[in-house]
Design an enzyme around this catalytic site. Structure first.
Site, PDB file in Angstrom:
ATOM      1  N   LYS A  14      38.843  35.618  32.396  1.00 19.50           N
ATOM      2  CA  LYS A  14      40.107  35.153  32.981  1.00 19.50           C
ATOM      3  C   LYS A  14      39.994  33.694  33.424  1.00 19.50           C
ATOM      4  CE  LYS A  14      40.193  38.433  36.180  1.00 19.50           C
ATOM      5  NZ  LYS A  14      38.931  39.167  35.866  1.00 19.50           N
ATOM      6  N   ARG A  89      46.071  43.048  41.666  1.00 19.45           N
ATOM      7  CA  ARG A  89      44.932  43.923  41.394  1.00 19.45           C
ATOM      8  C   ARG A  89      45.170  45.356  41.814  1.00 19.45           C
ATOM      9  NH1 ARG A  89      40.535  39.912  41.138  1.00 19.45           N
ATOM     10  NH2 ARG A  89      38.631  40.987  40.613  1.00 19.45           N
ATOM     11  N   ARG A 128      25.765  34.858  34.278  1.00 23.05           N
ATOM     12  CA  ARG A 128      26.366  33.835  35.128  1.00 23.05           C
ATOM     13  C   ARG A 128      25.683  33.804  36.499  1.00 23.05           C
ATOM     14  NH1 ARG A 128      32.582  34.136  36.565  1.00 23.05           N
ATOM     15  NH2 ARG A 128      31.760  35.869  37.771  1.00 23.05           N
ATOM     16  N   ARG A 134      27.340  32.759  42.876  1.00 15.53           N
ATOM     17  CA  ARG A 134      28.231  33.826  43.368  1.00 15.53           C
ATOM     18  C   ARG A 134      27.394  35.033  43.723  1.00 15.53           C
ATOM     19  NH1 ARG A 134      33.822  34.755  40.132  1.00 15.53           N
ATOM     20  NH2 ARG A 134      33.477  36.815  41.049  1.00 15.53           N
ATOM     21  N   ARG A 146      32.148  46.521  41.070  1.00 14.77           N
ATOM     22  CA  ARG A 146      33.381  45.757  40.782  1.00 14.77           C
ATOM     23  C   ARG A 146      34.119  46.375  39.599  1.00 14.77           C
ATOM     24  NH1 ARG A 146      30.702  40.067  40.043  1.00 14.77           N
ATOM     25  NH2 ARG A 146      32.746  39.392  39.288  1.00 14.77           N
TER      26      ARG A 146
END
Ligand code: AP5
Ligand code: MG
Length: 193
Positions: A14, A89, A128, A134, A146
């Protein structure tokens, strides 16, 4: 106004595709994840509360993100349109967004839903996590939480907008440029309709 939701599970691309889409279509990018991370960086009370949930891979409360989006819409009166990334969401967030947009005489024009397999999502996010800083990317159990949260609460957003015929499924695995091409074709088709 032309308003679109870029929809998909964590790691589906996204953020990557949003940057390219806002450059092409002149839309204002609204990512609730980015807004929350900026609250965390500024150590605001909201950010500190949100961080506890984000670090466990859980959603923050609807009222919190709806309030952030309400403020962002009000702060951008001249926008040609918005690209919503990571919002809505939940079904409640979807209904709140529709109600908010109605007050601007606007609506969601299209929901582009990126489809990516779970193993590919986990692989991308762990990768990542090596460099992103993060904290929700570094542990595989948080990444899986998640994704579970996505199945439990967020997939309902696609069902909600499907009842209005607004959802277009996009193959989200493969080359970034090719996926961008598919997204642009879907937007151009919607604009021409
Ligand atoms: P948020 O920041 O929205 O994160 P997310 O949805 O978990 O998704 P990501 O940002 O991790 O992935 P992405 O789909 O943007 O993919 P990206 O382009 O980065 O939310 C974080 C947290 O905030 C939530 O868990 C929740 O706690 C809270 N939150 C946020 N919004 C909320 C809301 N509305 N309500 C309640 N809580 C909320 O790509 C991922 C990786 O893959 C990158 O490394 C990228 O380089 C790579 N990649 C991208 N495309 C490709 C490709 N085609 N091939 C190979 N690699 C690719
Ligand atoms: Mg993102």
């Amino acid at each position: 106004m032309f308003n679109l939701i870029l929809f998909g599970p964590p790691g589906s691309g996204k953020g990557t595709q949003s940057e390219k889409l806002i450059a092409r279509y002149g839309l204002k990018h609204l990512s609730t994840g980015d807004l929350l991370r900026s609250e965390i960086a500024n150590q605001t009370p909201l950010g500190l509360e949100a961080k506890k949930l984000m670090d466990q891979g859980q959603l923050v409360p609807d009222e919190v993100v709806i309030g952030m989006i309400r403020s962002a819409l009000a702060a951008n009166p001249a926008a040609k349109g918005f690209l919503f990334d990571g919002f809505p969401r939940t079904k409640a967030q979807s209904e709140a967004l529709d109600a908010l947009l109605t007050t601007y005489n606007a609506a969601i024009n299209v929901v582009l839903a990126l489809k990516v397999s779970e193993e590919e999502l986990v692989k991308r996010l762990l990768n990542r996590g090596l460099t992103s800083g993060r904290s929700d990317d570094t542990k595989e159990d948080v990444i899986r939480a998640r994704i579970a949260e996505y199945h439990a609460k967020t997939s309902a957003v696609a069902d909600y907008y499907a009842q209005f015929g607004k959802v277009v499924m996009i193959e989200g695995e493969g080359n970034v440029e090719e996926i961008f091409g598919l997204l642009c074709s879907a937007i151009d088709a919607k604009k021409a309709a």
